[in-house]
Design a protein around this motif. Sequence first.
Motif, PDB file in Angstrom:
ATOM      1  N   HIS A   1       0.811  -1.212   0.000  1.00 38.78           N
ATOM      2  CA  HIS A   1       0.000   0.000   0.000  1.00 38.78           C
ATOM      3  C   HIS A   1       0.849   1.269   0.000  1.00 38.78           C
ATOM      4  N   GLN A   2       2.155   1.132   0.379  1.00 38.74           N
ATOM      5  CA  GLN A   2       3.073   2.268   0.302  1.00 38.74           C
ATOM      6  C   GLN A   2       3.954   2.199  -0.944  1.00 38.74           C
ATOM      7  N   ASP A   3       3.701   1.193  -1.767  1.00 38.59           N
ATOM      8  CA  ASP A   3       4.389   1.072  -3.063  1.00 38.59           C
ATOM      9  C   ASP A   3       5.901   0.903  -2.898  1.00 38.59           C
ATOM     10  N   LYS A   4       6.298  -0.052  -2.075  1.00 39.27           N
ATOM     11  CA  LYS A   4       7.731  -0.337  -1.912  1.00 39.27           C
ATOM     12  C   LYS A   4       8.202  -1.284  -3.006  1.00 39.27           C
ATOM     13  N   ARG A   5       8.059  -0.812  -4.251  1.00 35.68           N
ATOM     14  CA  ARG A   5       8.437  -1.658  -5.375  1.00 35.68           C
ATOM     15  C   ARG A   5       9.870  -1.365  -5.802  1.00 35.68           C
ATOM     16  N   GLN A   6      10.468  -2.326  -6.526  1.00 30.43           N
ATOM     17  CA  GLN A   6      11.872  -2.207  -6.929  1.00 30.43           C
ATOM     18  C   GLN A   6      12.070  -1.057  -7.907  1.00 30.43           C
TER      19      GLN A   6
ATOM     20  N   SER B   1       3.058   6.664  -4.044  1.00 36.04           N
ATOM     21  CA  SER B   1       2.668   5.360  -4.562  1.00 36.04           C
ATOM     22  C   SER B   1       1.489   5.473  -5.522  1.00 36.04           C
ATOM     23  N   ARG B   2       1.452   4.555  -6.467  1.00 39.62           N
ATOM     24  CA  ARG B   2       0.335   4.527  -7.398  1.00 39.62           C
ATOM     25  C   ARG B   2      -0.967   4.215  -6.670  1.00 39.62           C
ATOM     26  N   TYR B   3      -0.863   3.454  -5.586  1.00 39.00           N
ATOM     27  CA  TYR B   3      -2.051   3.156  -4.780  1.00 39.00           C
ATOM     28  C   TYR B   3      -2.628   4.450  -4.204  1.00 39.00           C
ATOM     29  N   LYS B   4      -1.762   5.293  -3.637  1.00 36.33           N
ATOM     30  CA  LYS B   4      -2.224   6.556  -3.051  1.00 36.33           C
ATOM     31  C   LYS B   4      -2.734   7.504  -4.134  1.00 36.33           C
ATOM     32  N   GLN B   5      -2.033   7.554  -5.265  1.00 35.54           N
ATOM     33  CA  GLN B   5      -2.459   8.411  -6.364  1.00 35.54           C
ATOM     34  C   GLN B   5      -3.868   8.054  -6.820  1.00 35.54           C
TER      35      GLN B   5
ATOM     36  N   ASN C   1      -0.138  -3.054  -7.929  1.00 41.19           N
ATOM     37  CA  ASN C   1      -0.541  -1.648  -7.967  1.00 41.19           C
ATOM     38  C   ASN C   1      -0.533  -1.080  -9.383  1.00 41.19           C
ATOM     39  N   GLN C   2      -1.280  -1.735 -10.267  1.00 43.93           N
ATOM     40  CA  GLN C   2      -1.479  -1.199 -11.602  1.00 43.93           C
ATOM     41  C   GLN C   2      -2.973  -0.953 -11.806  1.00 43.93           C
ATOM     42  N   SER C   3      -3.302  -0.048 -12.696  1.00 46.60           N
ATOM     43  CA  SER C   3      -4.683   0.428 -12.830  1.00 46.60           C
ATOM     44  C   SER C   3      -5.666  -0.698 -13.100  1.00 46.60           C
ATOM     45  N   SER C   4      -5.224  -1.727 -13.828  1.00 46.51           N
ATOM     46  CA  SER C   4      -6.133  -2.828 -14.160  1.00 46.51           C
ATOM     47  C   SER C   4      -6.511  -3.648 -12.934  1.00 46.51           C
ATOM     48  N   ASN C   5      -5.791  -3.462 -11.824  1.00 54.73           N
ATOM     49  CA  ASN C   5      -6.068  -4.240 -10.613  1.00 54.73           C
ATOM     50  C   ASN C   5      -6.703  -3.392  -9.508  1.00 54.73           C
TER      51      ASN C   5
END
Length: 548
Positions: free
Chosen positions: A75-80, A88-92, A150-154
């Motif tokens: 949820h904080q987008d700790k992606r590589q 994060s894209r989640y927050k956006q 965390n992509q728009s399709s999901n």
Amino acid sequence: MQATIHSNKFDWTAAIHDEVVKSLCSSFGLDFLLFEDKVGGDVDTIHNVRQGIYATKVENDKYVNKSSYNTHDYHQDKRQSNPNNEESRYKQKNNLDGILQNEGRLYDPYMNRYLDNSKKRNLDHIISAKEIHEDAGRILAELDGVELANQSSNFNSTLEVINKSKNAKSMQEFIEYIPKKISNLESEIKTLEQKKSTIGLSEKEINRLEKFNEDVEVFKNFDKEAALKLDKEAREKYNYQVNQAYYKGSKFLGNTLHASLNSGMKMGMRQAIGLVLAEVWFELREQLPVIINQCKIKFEMSDFLIKIKVTLENIWKRVSARFQDLLVSFKDGFLGGLFASVTTTVVNIFFTTQKAMGKLIRECWQTIIQVTKLITFNPDNLAVGDLAKEVTRLIGLAVNVAIGTIVHQHLVNLISALPFGVYIASFLSALVAGILTVGFSYFLDYSEIMQKVWSYLNSLKSKYQSTLEFYQQINAELDEYLIEFSKIEFNLDADELYIFSQSLASANSEYERGLVLAAEAQRRNIELPFEINNTKSGRDWLSGLSKK
């Protein structure tokens, strides 16, 4: 076996012996020594690892030692791919949907309506973040779970009660859970209603009762078809990304190439070594009884050793004489093993193969290679019927080996605990395959029905074959005419022929050549069907020939 089968008196014992020896030396002997067939094949596939089936310990260890799921990371987008800790894209997405909700323009497919800005809302992962994190296929493809989740399709914004009830469940699991959830809520409502009618409710309980009634309506109005459609679309994109990353990656292609070459080498060795071992046994079977009988009369160690030496030399000669066959067997086996491994890997992309399937695929490809060579090259120039018979024989051999393989699998399960149980199972399986092969070959060669089939097919000729045979017949007749023609004595003088040829060579025009030919024809009393140097006469003669 061919010689035995086509002999006037069919020797069943010898034919079965030969087939059993060949089977023990290849399909039911060396095969089980060289190959270690296992469920799922030799290359890891996404389908298999999601079933908990791994071809390699390395990939299995990667999954076992994966990091624990941390909801904060997702949820904080700790992606590589987000090393700079951008928002994060989640927050956006969550913030954007909040604005749309306040404006009354946020549509929720789960509920098939626009969300009221007074309702609590959550941003839902259609495929739960926990499911993606623990997906063995994603780990095999070495993809970042946070980025995939965390992509728009999901993403889909929905009511908080829906999101929290769904939690880490898949969409199908959540839909199956809804009736139970409604039942639990209605039970709670019933209890509160009973309490309300007796002693009354506190303010907190009144709020709970209202909340439960609202939740029941929410779950009853949940659009299952729309939710499943969203889930299907999200999973299709997710699985496409995972499949593309893995199956087009160097890891899968490298493992597939390695497994295919390894299988090809083993299969080539199986065929070549099996051929050698069979020849060794056939020679020993012929010579050992002779040596034993001779030694019974008068045994001398020196004579015995000499006879053994001669036998070994004969074995070497026998194997050397079949060196070309040895290379062909290795090549065919290599191709069969290579294609079988690739086929097994491709099949396991879609469903999991069992242990026996690996061997069955190998035997099928070995037959396909032999049948293709026979049909394509037809080295013995067999007629249609004879070619069809040999192709049928090869296919029958593959079927019989497949039956033997199935028998072997059952026998191993039954008698593997007995002393030498595995070896007994191999022998009995080879015996079954051998008997079936000999019986089938006998049927093809001696059955009255099959004889009629082969004869009928042999009588069929294509227009090309008929044309070829027509010109072959003409050529044979011309050869006979030339032989007769060569026997005729023309009484030609060598000097006269030399003078005649020089006269023709010195002529400067067609007219002069015509005069030379006319003079020679007149001298030899040869009657010509046209007049020399008379163009009209020559054309009339040629025109008459064309009309004929």
